[in-house]
Design an enzyme around this catalytic site. Structure first.
Site, mmCIF file in Angstrom:
data_model
loop_
_atom_site.group_PDB
_atom_site.id
_atom_site.type_symbol
_atom_site.label_atom_id
_atom_site.label_comp_id
_atom_site.label_asym_id
_atom_site.label_seq_id
_atom_site.Cartn_x
_atom_site.Cartn_y
_atom_site.Cartn_z
ATOM 1 N N HIS A 206 -6.286 -5.749 -2.641
ATOM 2 C CA HIS A 206 -7.155 -5.884 -1.472
ATOM 3 C C HIS A 206 -7.444 -7.350 -1.144
ATOM 4 O O HIS A 206 -8.292 -7.631 -0.300
ATOM 5 C CB HIS A 206 -8.455 -5.083 -1.666
ATOM 6 C CG HIS A 206 -8.236 -3.592 -1.602
ATOM 7 N ND1 HIS A 206 -9.236 -2.680 -1.839
ATOM 8 C CD2 HIS A 206 -7.125 -2.860 -1.330
ATOM 9 C CE1 HIS A 206 -8.735 -1.445 -1.705
ATOM 10 N NE2 HIS A 206 -7.461 -1.535 -1.408
ATOM 11 N N HIS B 32 0.515 4.502 -2.560
ATOM 12 C CA HIS B 32 0.332 5.885 -2.106
ATOM 13 C C HIS B 32 1.498 6.758 -2.545
ATOM 14 O O HIS B 32 1.299 7.906 -2.951
ATOM 15 C CB HIS B 32 0.170 5.924 -0.581
ATOM 16 C CG HIS B 32 -1.199 5.527 -0.122
ATOM 17 N ND1 HIS B 32 -1.822 6.082 0.966
ATOM 18 C CD2 HIS B 32 -2.075 4.621 -0.616
ATOM 19 C CE1 HIS B 32 -3.025 5.543 1.131
ATOM 20 N NE2 HIS B 32 -3.194 4.642 0.186
ATOM 21 N N ASN C 118 -3.143 9.452 5.093
ATOM 22 C CA ASN C 118 -2.082 8.492 5.371
ATOM 23 C C ASN C 118 -2.162 7.926 6.771
ATOM 24 O O ASN C 118 -1.341 7.104 7.150
ATOM 25 C CB ASN C 118 -0.711 9.172 5.222
ATOM 26 C CG ASN C 118 -0.330 9.264 3.772
ATOM 27 O OD1 ASN C 118 -0.659 8.389 2.993
ATOM 28 N ND2 ASN C 118 0.366 10.319 3.443
ATOM 29 N N ARG D 57 0.830 -1.214 0.000
ATOM 30 C CA ARG D 57 0.000 0.000 0.000
ATOM 31 C C ARG D 57 0.859 1.257 0.000
ATOM 32 O O ARG D 57 0.508 2.263 -0.630
ATOM 33 C CB ARG D 57 -0.932 -0.024 1.216
ATOM 34 C CG ARG D 57 -1.941 1.116 1.205
ATOM 35 C CD ARG D 57 -3.039 0.879 2.234
ATOM 36 N NE ARG D 57 -4.059 1.908 2.151
ATOM 37 C CZ ARG D 57 -4.439 2.672 3.164
ATOM 38 N NH1 ARG D 57 -3.873 2.520 4.349
ATOM 39 N NH2 ARG D 57 -5.379 3.574 3.007
HETATM 40 C C1 HEM Z 1 -8.951 1.419 -6.256
HETATM 41 C C2 HEM Z 1 -8.960 2.343 -5.316
HETATM 42 C C3 HEM Z 1 -8.520 2.071 -3.904
HETATM 43 C C4 HEM Z 1 -9.169 2.474 -2.790
HETATM 44 C C5 HEM Z 1 -10.452 3.310 -2.733
HETATM 45 C C6 HEM Z 1 -8.423 1.973 -1.658
HETATM 46 C C7 HEM Z 1 -8.772 2.187 -0.343
HETATM 47 C C8 HEM Z 1 -8.215 1.523 0.732
HETATM 48 C C9 HEM Z 1 -8.656 1.657 2.094
HETATM 49 C C10 HEM Z 1 -9.761 2.592 2.578
HETATM 50 C C11 HEM Z 1 -7.927 0.795 2.849
HETATM 51 C C12 HEM Z 1 -8.059 0.533 4.337
HETATM 52 C C13 HEM Z 1 -7.104 1.390 5.118
HETATM 53 C C14 HEM Z 1 -7.315 1.229 6.594
HETATM 54 O O1 HEM Z 1 -8.416 1.477 7.083
HETATM 55 O O2 HEM Z 1 -6.364 0.845 7.294
HETATM 56 C C15 HEM Z 1 -7.010 0.127 1.959
HETATM 57 C C16 HEM Z 1 -6.098 -0.819 2.339
HETATM 58 C C17 HEM Z 1 -5.153 -1.374 1.499
HETATM 59 N N1 HEM Z 1 -4.971 -1.058 0.177
HETATM 60 FE FE1 HEM Z 1 -6.184 0.073 -0.976
HETATM 61 N N2 HEM Z 1 -7.342 1.263 -2.109
HETATM 62 C C18 HEM Z 1 -7.353 1.319 -3.477
HETATM 63 C C19 HEM Z 1 -6.402 0.766 -4.311
HETATM 64 C C20 HEM Z 1 -5.282 0.094 -3.864
HETATM 65 C C21 HEM Z 1 -4.157 -0.262 -4.693
HETATM 66 C C22 HEM Z 1 -4.006 0.107 -6.157
HETATM 67 C C23 HEM Z 1 -3.275 -0.933 -3.914
HETATM 68 C C24 HEM Z 1 -1.932 -1.518 -4.260
HETATM 69 C C25 HEM Z 1 -1.568 -1.925 -5.445
HETATM 70 C C26 HEM Z 1 -3.877 -1.031 -2.595
HETATM 71 C C27 HEM Z 1 -3.358 -1.718 -1.537
HETATM 72 C C28 HEM Z 1 -3.915 -1.789 -0.286
HETATM 73 C C29 HEM Z 1 -3.431 -2.670 0.769
HETATM 74 C C30 HEM Z 1 -2.325 -3.699 0.631
HETATM 75 C C31 HEM Z 1 -4.201 -2.394 1.889
HETATM 76 C C32 HEM Z 1 -4.056 -3.024 3.282
HETATM 77 C C33 HEM Z 1 -3.124 -2.180 4.106
HETATM 78 C C34 HEM Z 1 -2.756 -2.769 5.456
HETATM 79 O O3 HEM Z 1 -3.193 -3.858 5.811
HETATM 80 O O4 HEM Z 1 -1.955 -2.120 6.169
HETATM 81 N N3 HEM Z 1 -5.071 -0.367 -2.594
HETATM 82 N N4 HEM Z 1 -7.192 0.592 0.688
HETATM 83 C C1 NAG Z 2 2.434 6.173 9.339
HETATM 84 C C2 NAG Z 2 2.265 7.623 9.562
HETATM 85 O O1 NAG Z 2 3.190 8.382 9.494
HETATM 86 N N1 NAG Z 2 1.024 8.011 9.830
HETATM 87 C C3 NAG Z 2 0.693 9.391 10.124
HETATM 88 C C4 NAG Z 2 -0.417 9.845 9.198
HETATM 89 O O2 NAG Z 2 -0.929 11.102 9.548
HETATM 90 C C5 NAG Z 2 -1.329 11.283 10.905
HETATM 91 C C6 NAG Z 2 -1.766 12.719 11.096
HETATM 92 O O3 NAG Z 2 -2.765 13.050 10.192
HETATM 93 C C7 NAG Z 2 -0.208 10.925 11.882
HETATM 94 O O4 NAG Z 2 -0.682 11.002 13.228
HETATM 95 C C8 NAG Z 2 0.283 9.516 11.580
HETATM 96 O O5 NAG Z 2 1.376 9.199 12.412
#
Ligand code: HEM
Ligand code: NAG
Ligand code: NAG
Length: 326
Positions: A193, A66, A93, A62
């Site tokens: 995802h 980003h 972030n 992720r």
């Molecule tokens: C298509 C549009 C996308 C949206 C709207 C989106 C949105 C999100 C959101 C809201 C989360 C949850 C974050 C949280 O609450 O901790 C998430 C997690 C994640 N996303 Fe996306 N994402 C998108 C595309 C992508 C893409 C292109 C990638 C990588 C190629 C990606 C990789 C991930 C991964 C690996 C997680 C899990 C992160 C973790 O477990 O720490 N996402 N995404």
């Molecule tokens: C991983 C990281 O640096 N997260 C930061 C994202 O932004 C918030 C503030 O908006 C910080 O509190 C987090 O540490």
């Protein structure tokens, strides 16, 4: 005469070479002479970090996404600002897992020990993003290299650059196409995802406040909706995060698409890929053919890795991934 021709040819080649630099291309063998073992060093560091925590995998993947969508794939997301106003400090972030950052920082330290001041943090993040996919059982692919690290990292640059979980197909296509990525690339990349976690607030609207006539999003599988309500009751601790793939959460596979077909896409931005007839055929293809998905994902990751890159004399090779060289 022969000398004049030689001189003329030299000029032509020089102009051609300049044009080549201007096009800012990455190459697979970029560090072949200067740091030939860079990929094995990064892989070792990523594997060690993975041995400590699984979050290494979704966190790093992720982070790469980003980084590339904000200022390009230039490691700008890794910068720490003493004032708390760098990219990573932006509200969007907040949920980036610290272990993704740590993976790149550790890999950079290992690379510096062998090849000092040669390999960019941006390239290390690109290699690590491929390595975590492979560690989770996903496809391998060659990573193009030669990115330079960016000189700008501002929280104020993040707003509006990332897709939101409530986006519909048009909104998703609009934001991905700004970076040269097609609808098919976007659908393949969303397959990330299949791994990782989401906090409850990112989809709670689909469970409790979808519309005046139906509090639960009707496109959500009702069995899955009940499960999500148990995991994420209203007013749940905001720290709680749940698996995004309820079936094989730790494996990089095409289960994400099988889930979408069954109404088990977690976000609106996931499920819409199946419910919208313009993207449904691609979802069905990826659900039915792991090979098609793997190939499309690898292609799309290489394209994602070209977004907004700095090459040649642009940017810098950062010594410490979290700080600009001074
Ligand atoms: C298509 C549009 C996308 C949206 C709207 C989106 C949105 C999100 C959101 C809201 C989360 C949850 C974050 C949280 O609450 O901790 C998430 C997690 C994640 N996303 Fe996306 N994402 C998108 C595309 C992508 C893409 C292109 C990638 C990588 C190629 C990606 C990789 C991930 C991964 C690996 C997680 C899990 C992160 C973790 O477990 O720490 N996402 N995404
Ligand atoms: C991983 C990281 O640096 N997260 C930061 C994202 O932004 C918030 C503030 O908006 C910080 O509190 C987090 O540490
Ligand atoms: C909803 O999920 C259940 C359990 O996972 C599954 O058996 C069922 O087929 C799904 N329903 C639809 C409409 O796909």
């Amino acid at each position: 005469m022969a000398r004049k021709l030689g001189l003329w040819l030299a000029v032509v080649f020089a102009v051609a070479a300049t044009a080549e630099v201007g096009r800012a291309q990455l190459t697979e063998g970029f560090y072949g002479q200067t740091c030939p073992n860079v990929e094995s060093i990064v892989k070792q560091a990523v594997t060690t970090k993975f041995g400590q925590t699984f979050i290494t995998i979704p966190g790093t993947l992720r982070l790469f996404f980003h980084d590339c969508f904000i200022e390009g794939c230039d490691a700008s997301i890794l910068i720490s600002s003493p004032n708390g106003d760098a990219e990573k400090d932006a509200p969007d972030n907040q949920s980036l897992a610290g272990d993704g950052f740590d993976t790149v920082i550790k890999a950079k330290q290992a690379v510096e020990a062998s090849c000092q001041g040669v390999v960019s943090c941006a390239d290390i993040l690109a290699i690590a993003a491929r390595d975590v996919v492979v560690l989770a059982g996903g496809p391998s692919f060659n990573v193009e290299l030669g990115r330079r690290d960016g000189l700008i990292s501002k929280a104020s640059q993040v707003a509006g650059k990332l897709p939101e979980p409530n986006f519909d197909l048009d909104q998703l296509n609009a934001i991905f196409s700004q970076h040269g990525l097609t609808q098919s690339d976007m659908i393949a990349l969303s397959g990330a995802h299949t791994l990782g976690f989401s906090h409850c607030d990112r989809f709670a609207n689909r469970l409790y406040s979808f519309s005046s006539s139906s509090p639960v999003d009707p496109t959500l599988n009702s069995t899955y909706a009940v499960q999500l309500m148990q995991e994420c009751p209203q007013n749940v601790d905001p720290q709680i995060a749940i698996n995004m793939d309820p079936v094989t959460p730790q494996t990089f596979d095409n289960m994400y698409y099988t889930n979408l077909v069954q109404g088990k896409g977690l976000f609106t931005s996931d499920e819409t890929l199946f419910t919208d007839s313009a993207s449904k055929p691609t979802v069905l293809n990826f659900a039915n053919s792991p090979g098609s998905f793997n190939q499309a994902f690898a292609t799309a990751m290489r394209k994602l890795g070209r977004v907004g890159i700095k090459t040649g004399s642009q940017g810098e090779i950062r010594r410490d991934c979290t700080a600009f060289n001074s």
